[in-house]
Design a protein around this motif. Structure first.
Motif, PDB file in Angstrom:
ATOM      1  N   ASP A 137      39.415  22.821  33.923  1.00 50.21           N
ATOM      2  CA  ASP A 137      39.472  22.073  35.172  1.00 50.21           C
ATOM      3  C   ASP A 137      38.176  21.332  35.498  1.00 50.21           C
ATOM      4  N   VAL A 138      37.090  21.676  34.837  1.00 44.68           N
ATOM      5  CA  VAL A 138      35.815  21.021  35.124  1.00 44.68           C
ATOM      6  C   VAL A 138      35.882  19.561  34.675  1.00 44.68           C
ATOM      7  N   ILE A 152      32.435  20.239  23.084  1.00 48.37           N
ATOM      8  CA  ILE A 152      33.119  20.914  24.187  1.00 48.37           C
ATOM      9  C   ILE A 152      34.316  21.709  23.666  1.00 48.37           C
ATOM     10  N   VAL A 153      34.425  22.946  24.128  1.00 51.71           N
ATOM     11  CA  VAL A 153      35.611  23.764  23.893  1.00 51.71           C
ATOM     12  C   VAL A 153      36.149  24.150  25.266  1.00 51.71           C
ATOM     13  N   LEU A 154      37.296  23.609  25.638  1.00 50.01           N
ATOM     14  CA  LEU A 154      37.896  23.896  26.933  1.00 50.01           C
ATOM     15  C   LEU A 154      38.826  25.098  26.833  1.00 50.01           C
ATOM     16  N   ILE A 155      38.799  25.914  27.871  1.00 46.62           N
ATOM     17  CA  ILE A 155      39.589  27.151  27.860  1.00 46.62           C
ATOM     18  C   ILE A 155      40.481  27.204  29.109  1.00 46.62           C
ATOM     19  N   PRO A 156      41.554  27.984  29.083  1.00 43.29           N
ATOM     20  CA  PRO A 156      42.447  28.078  30.241  1.00 43.29           C
ATOM     21  C   PRO A 156      41.748  28.671  31.457  1.00 43.29           C
ATOM     22  N   LEU A 216      28.695  26.288  38.581  1.00 44.64           N
ATOM     23  CA  LEU A 216      29.348  25.133  37.962  1.00 44.64           C
ATOM     24  C   LEU A 216      30.525  24.661  38.804  1.00 44.64           C
ATOM     25  N   ASP A 217      31.293  25.600  39.343  1.00 45.11           N
ATOM     26  CA  ASP A 217      32.417  25.242  40.215  1.00 45.11           C
ATOM     27  C   ASP A 217      31.919  24.479  41.434  1.00 45.11           C
TER      28      ASP A 217
END
Length: 242
Positions: A137-138, A152-156, A216-217
C-alpha cells in the motif's frame, strides 16, 4: 539510534529488530491483528528472538513507569501500562540473557520530539538503501522520496508470513546481486522479524537490515497507529532535502 547510524556510516554488517506485543503473541501461537498464527511461524519467531550475533540490535516495546520512559511519552504514544510491560518481558527475557534490550520506538519518538535528528538519519539511510521490502500500500512517491530508487519487494498488508518463502527468495536474488555495501529496509510488521532472521544467514556480510516500523505509514499519510493519530508529524522538517 546513534549505534545504528554509526554502523551504517561505517558500512558495517548488522541489523535492528523491533519486537513488540504482536511478536510475543505470534511467538505463543496466538492471533495478531495483521497475521494469523501457526506453529511454523511460532518456531521462526522464537529463532528471531534468540538471535545473538555481533552487530544485531534487538529491541522490545516496554517503555513504562516500571522500566522507564522518555518525557513526552504517554499511554497513547509509545508508553504502556506496567502490567503489560512486565508480561512482555517475562515471556521474552530468556531470549535477551546477557544482551542489552534497546528501544523499539526510538525513530518514532524522535520523529515527534526531534524531527531534525530524524531527518539527518533519513538522509544517511537514503544514501545507503539498496532494497526495500514492505507493504504493497505504500506509494511509490513516498518510497522514492525516502529511499531513492532501490530494488523493491512488495508484500501483502495482512498475513505476509504466508508468503515468506517466496518473499525470502526474491530478497536473496537482489541481495546476491549487491556489489557494494547496502541497507535493506524491511517494513512488514511481525513477519519482518522472521525475514531478517533468515536473511542474516546470507553469505553477504556488507549489509545492514533496518526494521523501519510505522513511521513509514505516517510519512505516507496512513494513520495506522494510535501514536500517529495523537501526534502530528512535521513532514516539512522530516523530509527536508531528501
Amino acid at each position: 539510534m546513534a549505534i545504528i547510524e554509526k554502523a551504517i556510516e561505517n558500512n558495517e554488517f548488522g541489523a535492528y529488530l523491533r519486537f513488540g506485543d504482536g511478536d510475543v503473541m505470534l511467538l505463543n501461537n496466538l492471533n495478531d491483528s495483521f497475521q494469523t498464527p501457526s506453529k511454523k511461524l511460532a518456531n521462526e519467531m522464537e529463532e528471531a528472538f534468540r538471535i545473538n550475533e555481533s552487530g544485531v540490535i534487538k529491541s522490545l516495546a516496554i517503555h513504562s513507569n516500571f522500566f522507564g520512559f522518555e518525557q513526552g511519552m504517554t499511554n497513547d504514544s509509545h508508553k504502556i501500562e506496567d502490567y503489560y510491560a512486565m508480561q512482555m518481558l517475562l515471556k521474552t527475557h530468556k531470549f535477551f540473557k546477557g544482551q542489552k534490550v534497546y528501544s523499539s520506538v526510538a525513530l518514532h519518538f524522535l520523529s515527534i520530539t526531534d524531527p531534525l535528528r530524524v531527518n539527518s538519519f533519513l538522509r544517511l539511510l537514503k544514501s545507503k538503501v539498496r532494497l526495500f521490502v514492505g507493504n504493497e500500500d505504500v506509494t511509490f512517491n513516498t518510497l522514492n522520496k525516502l529511499f531513492g530508487s532501490p530494488s523493491i519487494v512488495l508484500i501483502p498488508k495482512k498475513n505476509a508470513y504466508n508468503e515468506i518463502d517466496s518473499i525470502h527468495e526474491k530478497c536473496l536474488e537482489y541481495i546476491d546481486s549487491f556489489e557494494n555495501y547496502g541497507v535493506v529496509v524491511v517494513a512488514m510488521g511481525c513477519s519482518g522479524r522472521t525475514l531478517i532472521k533468515r536473511l542474516l544467514k546470507s553469505k553477504k556480510r556488507q549489509i545492514y537490515y533496518f526494521d523501519f516500523g510505522s513511521l513509514l505509514d505516517g510519512l505516507d499519510d496512513h494513520l495506522t497507529r494510535k501514536w500517529l493519530k495523537v501526534n502530528k508529524l512535521d513532514k516539512t522538517i522530516l523530509l527536508k532535502d531528501l
